[in-house]
Design a protein around this motif. Structure first.
Motif, PDB file in Angstrom:
ATOM      1  N   LEU A  24       0.805  -1.215   0.000  1.00 58.06           N
ATOM      2  CA  LEU A  24       0.000   0.000   0.000  1.00 58.06           C
ATOM      3  C   LEU A  24       0.843   1.273   0.000  1.00 58.06           C
ATOM      4  O   LEU A  24       0.406   2.312  -0.477  1.00 58.06           O
ATOM      5  CB  LEU A  24      -0.940   0.009   1.206  1.00 58.06           C
ATOM      6  CG  LEU A  24      -1.923  -1.161   1.288  1.00 58.06           C
ATOM      7  CD1 LEU A  24      -2.663  -1.149   2.615  1.00 58.06           C
ATOM      8  CD2 LEU A  24      -2.898  -1.108   0.125  1.00 58.06           C
ATOM      9  N   CYS A  25       2.092   1.177   0.549  1.00 58.78           N
ATOM     10  CA  CYS A  25       2.899   2.397   0.644  1.00 58.78           C
ATOM     11  C   CYS A  25       4.405   2.153   0.494  1.00 58.78           C
ATOM     12  O   CYS A  25       5.182   3.080   0.624  1.00 58.78           O
ATOM     13  CB  CYS A  25       2.635   3.095   1.976  1.00 58.78           C
ATOM     14  SG  CYS A  25       3.236   2.184   3.402  1.00 58.78           S
ATOM     15  N   ASP A  26       4.837   0.949   0.247  1.00 60.07           N
ATOM     16  CA  ASP A  26       6.245   0.599   0.054  1.00 60.07           C
ATOM     17  C   ASP A  26       7.110   0.687   1.312  1.00 60.07           C
ATOM     18  O   ASP A  26       8.333   0.667   1.213  1.00 60.07           O
ATOM     19  CB  ASP A  26       6.892   1.415  -1.071  1.00 60.07           C
ATOM     20  CG  ASP A  26       6.321   1.056  -2.433  1.00 60.07           C
ATOM     21  OD1 ASP A  26       5.892  -0.108  -2.594  1.00 60.07           O
ATOM     22  OD2 ASP A  26       6.314   1.911  -3.316  1.00 60.07           O
ATOM     23  N   SER A  27       6.520   0.767   2.506  1.00 56.98           N
ATOM     24  CA  SER A  27       7.321   0.640   3.730  1.00 56.98           C
ATOM     25  C   SER A  27       7.889  -0.768   3.746  1.00 56.98           C
ATOM     26  O   SER A  27       7.273  -1.699   3.235  1.00 56.98           O
ATOM     27  CB  SER A  27       6.450   0.863   4.969  1.00 56.98           C
ATOM     28  OG  SER A  27       6.061   2.200   5.055  1.00 56.98           O
ATOM     29  N   LYS A  51       1.919  -2.674  13.733  1.00 53.85           N
ATOM     30  CA  LYS A  51       1.740  -1.276  14.147  1.00 53.85           C
ATOM     31  C   LYS A  51       1.659  -0.372  12.919  1.00 53.85           C
ATOM     32  O   LYS A  51       0.851   0.561  12.867  1.00 53.85           O
ATOM     33  CB  LYS A  51       2.894  -0.853  15.052  1.00 53.85           C
ATOM     34  CG  LYS A  51       2.758   0.540  15.601  1.00 53.85           C
ATOM     35  CD  LYS A  51       3.906   0.878  16.543  1.00 53.85           C
ATOM     36  CE  LYS A  51       3.766   2.300  17.031  1.00 53.85           C
ATOM     37  NZ  LYS A  51       4.875   2.681  17.906  1.00 53.85           N
ATOM     38  N   HIS A  52       2.471  -0.654  11.914  1.00 55.73           N
ATOM     39  CA  HIS A  52       2.431   0.121  10.672  1.00 55.73           C
ATOM     40  C   HIS A  52       1.048   0.033  10.028  1.00 55.73           C
ATOM     41  O   HIS A  52       0.475   1.052   9.661  1.00 55.73           O
ATOM     42  CB  HIS A  52       3.498  -0.375   9.694  1.00 55.73           C
ATOM     43  CG  HIS A  52       3.293   0.114   8.293  1.00 55.73           C
ATOM     44  ND1 HIS A  52       3.568   1.415   7.931  1.00 55.73           N
ATOM     45  CD2 HIS A  52       2.807  -0.500   7.189  1.00 55.73           C
ATOM     46  CE1 HIS A  52       3.266   1.575   6.655  1.00 55.73           C
ATOM     47  NE2 HIS A  52       2.806   0.422   6.179  1.00 55.73           N
ATOM     48  N   PHE A  53       0.524  -1.182   9.896  1.00 52.65           N
ATOM     49  CA  PHE A  53      -0.800  -1.343   9.285  1.00 52.65           C
ATOM     50  C   PHE A  53      -1.879  -0.657  10.098  1.00 52.65           C
ATOM     51  O   PHE A  53      -2.790  -0.038   9.539  1.00 52.65           O
ATOM     52  CB  PHE A  53      -1.144  -2.827   9.096  1.00 52.65           C
ATOM     53  CG  PHE A  53      -0.590  -3.398   7.833  1.00 52.65           C
ATOM     54  CD1 PHE A  53      -1.099  -3.034   6.594  1.00 52.65           C
ATOM     55  CD2 PHE A  53       0.457  -4.291   7.880  1.00 52.65           C
ATOM     56  CE1 PHE A  53      -0.580  -3.554   5.433  1.00 52.65           C
ATOM     57  CE2 PHE A  53       0.993  -4.817   6.716  1.00 52.65           C
ATOM     58  CZ  PHE A  53       0.474  -4.448   5.490  1.00 52.65           C
ATOM     59  N   SER A  54      -1.768  -0.742  11.411  1.00 54.74           N
ATOM     60  CA  SER A  54      -2.758  -0.117  12.278  1.00 54.74           C
ATOM     61  C   SER A  54      -2.730   1.404  12.173  1.00 54.74           C
ATOM     62  O   SER A  54      -3.771   2.043  12.015  1.00 54.74           O
ATOM     63  CB  SER A  54      -2.512  -0.554  13.718  1.00 54.74           C
ATOM     64  OG  SER A  54      -3.466  -0.001  14.573  1.00 54.74           O
ATOM     65  N   PHE A  87      21.670  -7.539   5.581  1.00 54.34           N
ATOM     66  CA  PHE A  87      20.568  -7.048   4.743  1.00 54.34           C
ATOM     67  C   PHE A  87      19.995  -5.744   5.291  1.00 54.34           C
ATOM     68  O   PHE A  87      19.634  -4.846   4.525  1.00 54.34           O
ATOM     69  CB  PHE A  87      19.466  -8.098   4.612  1.00 54.34           C
ATOM     70  CG  PHE A  87      19.725  -9.142   3.563  1.00 54.34           C
ATOM     71  CD1 PHE A  87      19.683  -8.817   2.211  1.00 54.34           C
ATOM     72  CD2 PHE A  87      20.003 -10.443   3.918  1.00 54.34           C
ATOM     73  CE1 PHE A  87      19.922  -9.775   1.241  1.00 54.34           C
ATOM     74  CE2 PHE A  87      20.240 -11.410   2.957  1.00 54.34           C
ATOM     75  CZ  PHE A  87      20.199 -11.077   1.606  1.00 54.34           C
ATOM     76  N   ILE A  88      19.902  -5.618   6.614  1.00 56.61           N
ATOM     77  CA  ILE A  88      19.404  -4.362   7.199  1.00 56.61           C
ATOM     78  C   ILE A  88      20.358  -3.219   6.865  1.00 56.61           C
ATOM     79  O   ILE A  88      19.925  -2.129   6.476  1.00 56.61           O
ATOM     80  CB  ILE A  88      19.198  -4.504   8.721  1.00 56.61           C
ATOM     81  CG1 ILE A  88      17.995  -5.402   9.004  1.00 56.61           C
ATOM     82  CG2 ILE A  88      19.024  -3.135   9.379  1.00 56.61           C
ATOM     83  CD1 ILE A  88      17.818  -5.785  10.463  1.00 56.61           C
ATOM     84  N   PRO A  93      15.809  -0.650   5.874  1.00 61.80           N
ATOM     85  CA  PRO A  93      14.351  -0.705   5.814  1.00 61.80           C
ATOM     86  C   PRO A  93      13.685   0.261   6.799  1.00 61.80           C
ATOM     87  O   PRO A  93      14.152   0.444   7.925  1.00 61.80           O
ATOM     88  CB  PRO A  93      14.024  -2.157   6.153  1.00 61.80           C
ATOM     89  CG  PRO A  93      15.231  -2.687   6.827  1.00 61.80           C
ATOM     90  CD  PRO A  93      16.393  -1.883   6.385  1.00 61.80           C
ATOM     91  N   SER A  94      12.603   0.868   6.359  1.00 58.47           N
ATOM     92  CA  SER A  94      11.948   1.926   7.132  1.00 58.47           C
ATOM     93  C   SER A  94      11.278   1.445   8.413  1.00 58.47           C
ATOM     94  O   SER A  94      11.137   2.223   9.350  1.00 58.47           O
ATOM     95  CB  SER A  94      10.918   2.644   6.258  1.00 58.47           C
ATOM     96  OG  SER A  94       9.924   1.739   5.812  1.00 58.47           O
ATOM     97  N   LEU A  95      10.860   0.202   8.487  1.00 60.29           N
ATOM     98  CA  LEU A  95      10.154  -0.284   9.672  1.00 60.29           C
ATOM     99  C   LEU A  95      11.065  -0.953  10.695  1.00 60.29           C
ATOM    100  O   LEU A  95      10.623  -1.278  11.791  1.00 60.29           O
ATOM    101  CB  LEU A  95       9.034  -1.259   9.271  1.00 60.29           C
ATOM    102  CG  LEU A  95       7.925  -0.648   8.423  1.00 60.29           C
ATOM    103  CD1 LEU A  95       6.908  -1.711   8.018  1.00 60.29           C
ATOM    104  CD2 LEU A  95       7.232   0.494   9.154  1.00 60.29           C
TER     105      LEU A  95
END
Length: 108
Positions: A24-27, A51-54, A87-88, A93-95
């Motif tokens: 939905l937003c590429d996070s 939490k992001h989805f909420s 990888f991080i 990554p934003s989350l």
């Protein structure tokens, strides 16, 4: 690095490093699990991803298995921790919000 797709690799794989991308937003998020990936995905309803989805989309039920990809199949937990950190660092990554990981002490 070669990336494995969940379409080609079953989600019942263990000891994997995986990525999540919100469709939905590429996070995004990078994590590892020693458990079956599908079990970890269920647990993400209560993590930074949930939490992001909420907060961003108002509904944790929007979390889908298709938003996850296996980045690396690992030999064990230690291997998974190392590749997760790599990888991080590479993807930022934003989350992923944990900055002082005790996992980093494994390398030092």
């Amino acid at each position: 690095m070669r990336f494995l797709s969940l379409r080609r690799a079953p989600i019942n794989r263990q000891c994997v490093v995986y990525s999540f991308i919100c469709d939905l937003c590429d996070s995004d998020y990078v994590g590892f699990t020693a458990r079956h990936l599908h079990q970890r995905i269920v647990g993400h309803k209560y993590s930074a991803i949930g939490k992001h989805f909420s907060t961003a989309h108002g509904d944790t039920s929007l979390l889908k298995e298709s938003q996850f990809r296996i980045l690396k199949k690992c030999q064990g937990k230690f291997d998974s921790l190392i590749y997760e950190m790599l990888f991080i660092k590479k993807r930022n990554p934003s989350l992923n919000t944990q900055t002082d990981s005790s996992r980093a002490k494994l390398i030092v």
